[in-house]
Design a protein around this motif. Structure first.
Motif, PDB file in Angstrom:
ATOM      1  N   LEU A 143      -2.809  -5.035  -7.928  1.00  0.00           N
ATOM      2  CA  LEU A 143      -1.850  -5.585  -7.065  1.00  0.00           C
ATOM      3  C   LEU A 143      -2.756  -5.798  -6.519  1.00  0.00           C
ATOM      4  N   PRO A 144      -4.098  -5.544  -5.876  1.00  0.00           N
ATOM      5  CA  PRO A 144      -5.304  -5.653  -5.274  1.00  0.00           C
ATOM      6  C   PRO A 144      -4.380  -6.508  -3.299  1.00  0.00           C
ATOM      7  N   GLY A 145      -5.009  -5.447  -2.602  1.00  0.00           N
ATOM      8  CA  GLY A 145      -4.096  -5.935  -1.102  1.00  0.00           C
ATOM      9  C   GLY A 145      -2.921  -6.515  -1.008  1.00  0.00           C
ATOM     10  N   ALA A 146      -2.994  -5.250  -1.562  1.00  0.00           N
ATOM     11  CA  ALA A 146      -0.838  -5.712  -1.756  1.00  0.00           C
ATOM     12  C   ALA A 146      -0.211  -4.799  -1.322  1.00  0.00           C
ATOM     13  N   THR A 147       0.459  -4.410   0.512  1.00  0.00           N
ATOM     14  CA  THR A 147       0.733  -3.790   1.622  1.00  0.00           C
ATOM     15  C   THR A 147       1.643  -3.735   1.536  1.00  0.00           C
ATOM     16  N   ALA A 148       3.312  -3.729   1.655  1.00  0.00           N
ATOM     17  CA  ALA A 148       4.371  -2.999   2.838  1.00  0.00           C
ATOM     18  C   ALA A 148       4.896  -1.966   3.023  1.00  0.00           C
ATOM     19  N   VAL A 149       4.738  -1.790   4.364  1.00  0.00           N
ATOM     20  CA  VAL A 149       5.594  -0.469   4.687  1.00  0.00           C
ATOM     21  C   VAL A 149       6.161  -0.946   5.802  1.00  0.00           C
ATOM     22  N   GLY A 150       7.502  -0.477   5.597  1.00  0.00           N
ATOM     23  CA  GLY A 150       8.546  -0.400   6.595  1.00  0.00           C
ATOM     24  C   GLY A 150       8.291   0.802   7.821  1.00  0.00           C
TER      25      GLY A 150
END
Length: 334
Positions: free
Chosen positions: A254-261
Motif C-alpha cells: 500500500l504505497p504512501g500509507a502511513t499513520a503514526v500516533g
C-alpha cells in the motif's frame, strides 16, 4: 482669583489619569509574567492528567516522563488517571484548568480524532497549548504465529476467501481509522471488533477468537519478539528499530500509507509560552537519557525532539485527515 476648571476639563483629567493607571497596571502585569514563569514551578506540585486507565502504553509513557521530569524541573510531577468517554473526561478537566503551568495533559493522537468523532463537545480538543510530541507511536497488524497469513498480501487473500475479525483498542481509535483506510485501499472488508483497550484484544487473538489485531506497536512488541505473534506491517514511514523484520505498509503493498500516533504533552490554552518552552526543553533532556531512550525503544516507540509549534502542526494536520475518514466510514462514538 484663578479661573475654575470646567467640568469637561476635570473629566478629561480624570480620564487621562485612569488611562495612565491602566497602562501602569498593564505594564506591571507584562513585567510580572516573566517573573512568574521564572518562579514556576516552585509554588507546588504539577498535576499530569492521563486521560486513560493505568497499564496501557500511553499510561506507561506518561509515568516514565513524569518520573524523570520531576528531577528535570525540580518539582514533583504527579500522574492522575482520568479515563472515560474516549479520553474526553480528562481532556475536559484540563481544558477548564487554570493555565498556570501546574496542570499538564498526557495528550495523544485522539485529540485530533475526537474533534470530529465527538462533534458536541463543550471544549475544543485542538485548542490546547502544544508542549511536546514526546514519542511517535507506529501501529502494527499482528496475527497468531500459526496463522496462514505470513504477509499482508496473504491476509488480504484470507479476508477475500472467508470472514475475518480484526480487533482494535477501541471504536474511533487510530488503529480503527487506519483499518478503515486499509480496507478501502485493499478493497477488502473485515469485521471490526473494538475493545476497551488493547490488552483484551491481544488476549482474544492469542486465544483464537480473532484473526488479527491492529494496535500500537508497544502493546505487542514482546509478543512478536518471542514468536507468539507475527507482525504483517508497521504503519510508520520506515521500519522500526524494535521490530526491523516487519515491513512498512508501503513495502506490504500500500504505497504512501502511513499513520503514526504520538504520546506527548499539552497544556491548557493560554499557558505562558515560557513555561511551555521549559517543559519542552526538559523533556528533550529526558528523552536523551540512556535509560529513557532504552525504555522507549523497548516499547517500539520513536522519540521526538521538536519545539511546541511542531506538535501544533501535527494536531491540526491529523484533525483534517481523520475527519475525512470518520465521515466517509460513518464512524460513531460508543
Amino acid at each position: 482669583m484663578p479661573a475654575r476648571r470646567s467640568a469637561s476639563a476635570a473629566g478629561g483629567w480624570k480620564g487621562s489619569e485612569m488611562h495612565r493607571r491602566s497602562l501602569l497596571a498593564l505594564g506591571a502585569a507584562v513585567l510580572a509574567r516573566p517573573a512568574l514563569a521564572q518562579a514556576w514551578p516552585a509554588e507546588r506540585s504539577i498535576r499530569y492528567v492521563v486521560p486513560v486507565a493505568p497499564g496501557g502504553s500511553q499510561d506507561i509513557v506518561a509515568r516514565l516522563f513524569a518520573r524523570h521530569l520531576t528531577d528535570a524541573l525540580g518539582q514533583n510531577v504527579l500522574v492522575e488517571n482520568m479515563p472515560g468517554a474516549g479520553s474526553n473526561i480528562g481532556y475536559e478537566h484540563v481544558a477548564r484548568a487554570r493555565p498556570d503551568g501546574y496542570t499538564l495533559l498526557a495528550g495523544s493522537d485522539s485529540l485530533s480524532i475526537n474533534k470530529t468523532l465527538f462533534p458536541k463537545l463543550g471544549f475544543d480538543v485542538t485548542g490546547f497549548a502544544p508542549v511536546a510530541q514526546g514519542v511517535r507511536v507506529p501501529q502494527i497488524l499482528v496475527v497468531r504465529a500459526d496463522s496462514p497469513a505470513r504477509s499482508f498480501a496473504d491476509f488480504v487473500e484470507l479476508a477475500r476467501r472467508s470472514p475475518v475479525a480484526v480487533g482494535t483498542p477501541g471504536n474511533g481509535s487510530l488503529a480503527h481509522l487506519l483499518g478503515e483506510q486499509i480496507q478501502a485501499a485493499a478493497e477488502i472488508r473485515w469485521t471490526h471488533v473494538p475493545y476497551k483497550g488493547g490488552a483484551l484484544a491481544v488476549n482474544d487473538l492469542l486465544g483464537g477468537t480473532l484473526q488479527g489485531v491492529l494496535i500500537n506497536i508497544g502493546a505487542v512488541t514482546d509478543h512478536v519478539k518471542i514468536g507468539r505473534l507475527r507482525g504483517l506491517f508497521v504503519s510508520s514511514a520506515g521500519r522500526t528499530h524494535s521490530l526491523p523484520e516487519v515491513p512498512t505498509l508501503t513495502e506490504a503493498g500500500l504505497p504512501g500509507a502511513t499513520a503514526v500516533g504520538w504520546h506527548g504533552i499539552v497544556a491548557p490554552a493560554g499557558t505562558d509560552p515560557a513555561i511551555l518552552a521549559r517543559v519542552n526543553a526538559a523533556l528533550d533532556g529526558v528523552l536523551a537519557k540512556p535509560e529513557v531512550a532504552e525504555r522507549v525503544a523497548a516499547l517500539g516507540l520513536e522519540p521526538v525532539t521538536a519545539p511546541p509549534e511542531a506538535l501544533g502542526r501535527v494536531i491540526e494536520a491529523d484533525a483534517a485527515r481523520w475527519a475525512e475518514v470518520v465521515r466517509r466510514a460513518r464512524i460513531q462514538p460508543d
